[in-house]
Scaffold this motif. Structure first.
Motif, PDB file in Angstrom:
ATOM      1  N   GLY A 470       0.727  -1.310   0.079  1.00  0.00           N
ATOM      2  CA  GLY A 470      -0.089  -0.035  -0.051  1.00  0.00           C
ATOM      3  C   GLY A 470       0.993   1.359   0.034  1.00  0.00           C
ATOM      4  N   THR A 471       2.118   1.072  -0.137  1.00  0.00           N
ATOM      5  CA  THR A 471       2.888   2.058  -0.130  1.00  0.00           C
ATOM      6  C   THR A 471       3.974   2.059  -1.168  1.00  0.00           C
ATOM      7  N   ASP A 472       4.077   3.158  -2.025  1.00  0.00           N
ATOM      8  CA  ASP A 472       4.915   3.035  -3.262  1.00  0.00           C
ATOM      9  C   ASP A 472       6.076   3.804  -2.848  1.00  0.00           C
ATOM     10  N   ASN A 473       7.391   3.168  -2.850  1.00  0.00           N
ATOM     11  CA  ASN A 473       8.630   3.713  -2.376  1.00  0.00           C
ATOM     12  C   ASN A 473       9.489   4.042  -3.598  1.00  0.00           C
ATOM     13  N   ASN A 474       8.963   3.679  -4.685  1.00  0.00           N
ATOM     14  CA  ASN A 474       9.755   4.249  -5.950  1.00  0.00           C
ATOM     15  C   ASN A 474       9.802   5.692  -6.287  1.00  0.00           C
ATOM     16  N   PHE A 475      10.941   6.360  -6.167  1.00  0.00           N
ATOM     17  CA  PHE A 475      11.172   7.500  -6.422  1.00  0.00           C
ATOM     18  C   PHE A 475      10.821   8.076  -7.779  1.00  0.00           C
ATOM     19  N   ARG A 476      10.386   9.134  -8.047  1.00  0.00           N
ATOM     20  CA  ARG A 476      10.025   9.445  -9.478  1.00  0.00           C
ATOM     21  C   ARG A 476      10.261  11.058  -9.508  1.00  0.00           C
ATOM     22  N   GLN A 477      10.610  11.601 -10.700  1.00  0.00           N
ATOM     23  CA  GLN A 477      10.732  12.896 -10.907  1.00  0.00           C
ATOM     24  C   GLN A 477       9.359  13.639 -11.246  1.00  0.00           C
ATOM     25  N   THR A 478       9.498  14.803 -11.615  1.00  0.00           N
ATOM     26  CA  THR A 478       8.106  15.648 -11.778  1.00  0.00           C
ATOM     27  C   THR A 478       7.346  15.148 -12.924  1.00  0.00           C
ATOM     28  N   GLY A 479       7.955  14.700 -13.768  1.00  0.00           N
ATOM     29  CA  GLY A 479       7.266  14.415 -15.484  1.00  0.00           C
ATOM     30  C   GLY A 479       7.801  15.328 -16.237  1.00  0.00           C
ATOM     31  N   TYR A 480       8.441  16.574 -15.899  1.00  0.00           N
ATOM     32  CA  TYR A 480       8.463  17.752 -16.768  1.00  0.00           C
ATOM     33  C   TYR A 480      10.039  17.973 -16.762  1.00  0.00           C
ATOM     34  N   GLN A 481      10.927  16.998 -16.290  1.00  0.00           N
ATOM     35  CA  GLN A 481      12.433  16.929 -16.332  1.00  0.00           C
ATOM     36  C   GLN A 481      12.958  16.580 -17.608  1.00  0.00           C
ATOM     37  N   ASP A 482      14.048  17.056 -17.599  1.00  0.00           N
ATOM     38  CA  ASP A 482      14.921  16.845 -18.807  1.00  0.00           C
ATOM     39  C   ASP A 482      16.110  16.320 -18.556  1.00  0.00           C
ATOM     40  N   ASN A 483      16.747  16.334 -17.471  1.00  0.00           N
ATOM     41  CA  ASN A 483      18.187  15.960 -17.135  1.00  0.00           C
ATOM     42  C   ASN A 483      19.125  16.242 -18.058  1.00  0.00           C
ATOM     43  N   ASN A 484      19.218  17.580 -18.485  1.00  0.00           N
ATOM     44  CA  ASN A 484      20.072  18.020 -19.343  1.00  0.00           C
ATOM     45  C   ASN A 484      20.616  19.364 -19.242  1.00  0.00           C
ATOM     46  N   SER A 485      22.222  19.256 -19.303  1.00  0.00           N
ATOM     47  CA  SER A 485      23.064  20.349 -18.704  1.00  0.00           C
ATOM     48  C   SER A 485      24.340  20.051 -19.329  1.00  0.00           C
ATOM     49  N   ARG A 486      25.241  20.992 -19.086  1.00  0.00           N
ATOM     50  CA  ARG A 486      26.404  20.771 -19.282  1.00  0.00           C
ATOM     51  C   ARG A 486      27.589  20.939 -18.279  1.00  0.00           C
ATOM     52  N   TYR A 487      28.865  20.731 -18.544  1.00  0.00           N
ATOM     53  CA  TYR A 487      29.852  20.717 -17.491  1.00  0.00           C
ATOM     54  C   TYR A 487      30.784  21.841 -17.438  1.00  0.00           C
ATOM     55  N   PHE A 488      31.836  21.689 -18.510  1.00  0.00           N
ATOM     56  CA  PHE A 488      32.437  23.051 -18.931  1.00  0.00           C
ATOM     57  C   PHE A 488      32.776  23.156 -20.259  1.00  0.00           C
ATOM     58  N   GLY A 489      31.856  22.201 -21.231  1.00  0.00           N
ATOM     59  CA  GLY A 489      31.691  21.977 -22.497  1.00  0.00           C
ATOM     60  C   GLY A 489      30.884  23.013 -23.304  1.00  0.00           C
ATOM     61  N   ILE A 490      30.766  23.116 -24.478  1.00  0.00           N
ATOM     62  CA  ILE A 490      30.032  23.819 -25.336  1.00  0.00           C
ATOM     63  C   ILE A 490      28.736  23.399 -25.205  1.00  0.00           C
ATOM     64  N   SER A 491      28.321  21.987 -25.353  1.00  0.00           N
ATOM     65  CA  SER A 491      27.015  21.815 -25.640  1.00  0.00           C
ATOM     66  C   SER A 491      26.364  21.055 -24.181  1.00  0.00           C
ATOM     67  N   SER A 492      25.066  21.151 -24.028  1.00  0.00           N
ATOM     68  CA  SER A 492      24.403  20.548 -22.796  1.00  0.00           C
ATOM     69  C   SER A 492      23.869  19.226 -23.625  1.00  0.00           C
ATOM     70  N   TYR A 493      23.853  18.393 -22.743  1.00  0.00           N
ATOM     71  CA  TYR A 493      23.157  16.942 -23.184  1.00  0.00           C
ATOM     72  C   TYR A 493      22.570  16.174 -21.978  1.00  0.00           C
ATOM     73  N   ARG A 494      22.082  15.066 -22.224  1.00  0.00           N
ATOM     74  CA  ARG A 494      21.368  14.291 -21.250  1.00  0.00           C
ATOM     75  C   ARG A 494      22.479  13.610 -20.147  1.00  0.00           C
ATOM     76  N   TYR A 495      22.604  14.051 -19.097  1.00  0.00           N
ATOM     77  CA  TYR A 495      23.751  13.948 -18.436  1.00  0.00           C
ATOM     78  C   TYR A 495      23.649  12.427 -17.702  1.00  0.00           C
ATOM     79  N   LEU A 496      22.398  11.813 -17.667  1.00  0.00           N
ATOM     80  CA  LEU A 496      22.143  10.645 -17.193  1.00  0.00           C
ATOM     81  C   LEU A 496      22.302   9.418 -18.242  1.00  0.00           C
ATOM     82  N   GLY A 497      22.745   9.970 -19.534  1.00  0.00           N
ATOM     83  CA  GLY A 497      22.933   8.985 -20.605  1.00  0.00           C
ATOM     84  C   GLY A 497      22.041   9.248 -21.831  1.00  0.00           C
TER      85      GLY A 497
END
Length: 606
Positions: A470-497
């Motif tokens: 009766g309790t869902d312990n699965n974490f989830r993101q908001t549904g609006y996320q992109d998980n997209n950014s950059r470190y020190f480079g030119i391009s931003s990209y999906r940093y989780l893969g």
């Protein structure tokens, strides 16, 4: 439980709005505006990407632009020298003077690296400056060391990933932080960027009607291949996607406090899948943003934004989406509070249908490029009964309490990102109780050739070891996320893969990588990801794989990504190339085959 939390967030929203109106800001009485077309001088330190402004002063109009800084290189055979990011062109008409002796003159071959120069002239192309007059300081004052000074006209106003105002001067982003000295008052941003944070405002943006109307556009093309994402060489599961789009954007400045912004896009795409008999084509004409913005509501440091607008934050871990909303923003010194109600009028993805949310964000910025934020996001979903579905989709109404800390130190060479959230609420008939975080850091070695950098981190989202309690312990993101950014480079990209692109749910992701800039406008990133389920389960909440894990083993596999980014190719063109290779683990059987992903993107700004 979720409804009680909803009542709490409503009370918090009201409390913050009342607090924001309890006292008038002393700074707001003395605000100074720097709209596009204003001549200014900005002094600061250039880190290779952004000028961190130390001082900002309004100036009178003049015939020539000015650059003041230290000589980094001299090329006598090309009649050029380098000052910061600028190439200075010298010809026979260039007049050299000595700052200490009016009767002494210099020639280009006498100029030494480390001397300070004050140059008047004009641009012949981006970052290429033709010198009319050069004043030379052979023994510059120590207080000037490290400073680059630009005098010219504000070309645009933006906001960076930390929410700090940016002025574009001489094509250089100048960051106006809390420590920037502005004689006579304070500066507050009055406009929004013409492009999202992971893009850039084009230098060739057109202005009309005395600068009140700004127009810009972008052409976009992407070719993408997904190979063997069912992890079986025996089955046909390859896919090819092509997309063409054109975006047009307009900013109408009503006055210094009010503006209207609109952004529309026309898109044409095709999809070929091996297991489908036909090619799927789609033509889409959409309105991405259209909103009214007003600052200084009631004479207080409160801004109102209403319409369809972009919700975005630095790492896009919480959200990056266009929503129909009413948003209030209170800003006072290093503090800000943002409160909003939002939904989506139109045809959203099925999992986001019949949703609306309250969002409250409080942010503290103790110094430039460092911020700490508290997020409260209450999502309410109330689906109507759909007689066409044999199985009705359950409502999911999560309630997020999140923390975020992003910053830089060591002169900008060390960056960190920390995002975490606890999720309560309801999912179908189950209560939600879950936790997740994403911790990353990057170190740049700016004194070495190519400015190489390394990065790494750990992302973890809880799993559910008992789906029937009766309790869902699965974490989830908001549904609006992109998980997209950059470190020190030119391009931003999906940093989780770039291939797997997972939602952080019942998953542990270890990331290690490195990159470098072989040229100022080119970067190369290589990233390694190791994926494991926290609790073995026979499903992934969201990913690009076309196969589910076995629910027995937790080792999902590893991925290696290559990302190459190029900016300002032929002045207005950006390019990005991505490759991802996924090697599945035991969770996909005894002999799974590997998967591949590749894409190339072109963006032309006009």
């Amino acid at each position: 439980m979720a409804r009680g939390l909803q009542m709490n967030i409503n009370m918090i929203l009201v409390t913050f709005l009342l607090l924001g109106q309890s006292a008038e800001s002393d700074d707001s009485k003395n605000e100074i505006q720097f709209p596009a077309g204003t001549r200014v001088e900005v002094d600061g330190r250039f880190d290779g990407e952004v000028l961190e402004a130390v001082k900002l002063v309004r100036e009178e109009d003049d015939d020539y632009l000015e650059i003041k800084g230290f000589v980094d290189a001299v090329y006598t055979d090309q009649s050029q020298m380098k000052v910061g990011p600028f190439t200075i062109l010298i010809d026979e008409e260039t007049d050299f003077d000595d700052s200490e002796d009016d009767e002494e003159s210099h020639e280009l071959d006498e100029i030494q690296i480390g001397w300070r120069v004050e140059i008047e002239g004009e641009f012949v192309s981006p970052l290429v400056f033709k010198a009319i007059e050069v004043e030379v300081e052979t023994s510059p004052s120590e207080r000037k060391i490290g400073l680059l000074e630009l005098e010219g006209y504000v070309e645009a106003q933006e906001i960076d990933e930390d929410g700090v105002p940016i002025l574009i001067i001489h094509g250089i982003p100048c960051r106006i932080g809390n420590s920037t000295e502005i004689p006579g008052g304070v500066f507050r941003k009055i406009a929004k960027p013409l492009y999202d944070r992971d893009e850039r405002r084009p230098n060739s943006r057109r202005s009309y009607l005395d600068g009140r109307l700004g127009l810009a556009g972008r052409l976009y093309y992407e070719f993408e291949e997904r190979n063997n994402l069912d992890l079986s060489d025996l089955d046909q599961a390859d896919r090819t996607d092509k997309e063409w789009s054109i975006s047009l954007q307009a900013l109408w400045s009503i006055d210094e406090d009010r503006f209207i912004f609109g952004k529309g896009r026309s898109k044409s795409s095709t999809t070929d899948e091996d297991d489908e008999a036909v090619t799927l084509s789609e033509e889409d004409l959409g309105l991405e943003e259209l909103y009214y913005f007003q600052r200084g509501i009631g004479g207080y440091p409160i801004s109102l934004q209403i319409g369809r607008m972009d919700f975005d934050e630095g790492r896009e871990w919480f959200y990056d989406s266009s929503l129909d909303a009413v948003r209030l923003i209170w800003e006072e010194g290093p503090y800000s509070v943002e409160a909003s109600w939002s939904t989506f009028f139109g045809d959203p993805p099925v999992e986001l249908k019949d949703r609306h949310q309250h969002i409250l964000v409080g942010t503290y910025r103790p110094e430039s490029k460092t911020q700490h934020s508290l997020y409260i996001i209450d999502v309410i979903q109330d689906r109507e009964f759909d007689p066409e579905l044999t199985v009705q989709l359950p409502n999911e109404s999560p309630f997020f309490i999140g923390l975020q800390s992003h910053g830089r130190t060591m002169g900008g060479d060390l960056r960190w990102w920390a995002d975490a959230a606890y999720v309560a609420g309801v999912s179908g008939f189950d209560e939600i109780s879950a936790f997740g975080f994403d911790l990353k850091a990057a170190r740049r070695f700016g004194d070495l050739w190519g400015k190489p950098y390394v990065f790494g981190g750990w992302a973890w989202g809880s799993g559910d070891d008992d789906p029937d309690d009766g309790t869902d312990n699965n974490f989830r993101q908001t549904g609006y996320q992109d998980n997209n950014s950059r470190y020190f480079g030119i391009s931003s990209y999906r940093y989780l893969g770039v291939l797997l692109r997972p939602e952080l749910s019942n998953m542990s992701i270890l990331t290690l990588g490195a990159g470098f800039l072989p040229r100022e406008n080119t970067s190369v990133d290589i990233a390694f990801h190791q994926y494991n389920q926290v609790e073995p389960a026979d499903f992934l909440r969201r990913s690009r794989l076309k196969i589910s894990p076995n629910g027995i083993d937790s080792e999902l596999g590893t991925e290696i990504d290559l990302v190459i980014g190029l900016n300002d190719v032929f002045d207005q063109l950006d390019m990005e190339f991505e490759v991802g290779f996924f090697q599945p683990g035991d969770a996909f059987g005894t002999n799974p085959d590997s998967g591949w992903f590749s894409s190339i993107q072109f963006k032309y700004y006009f």
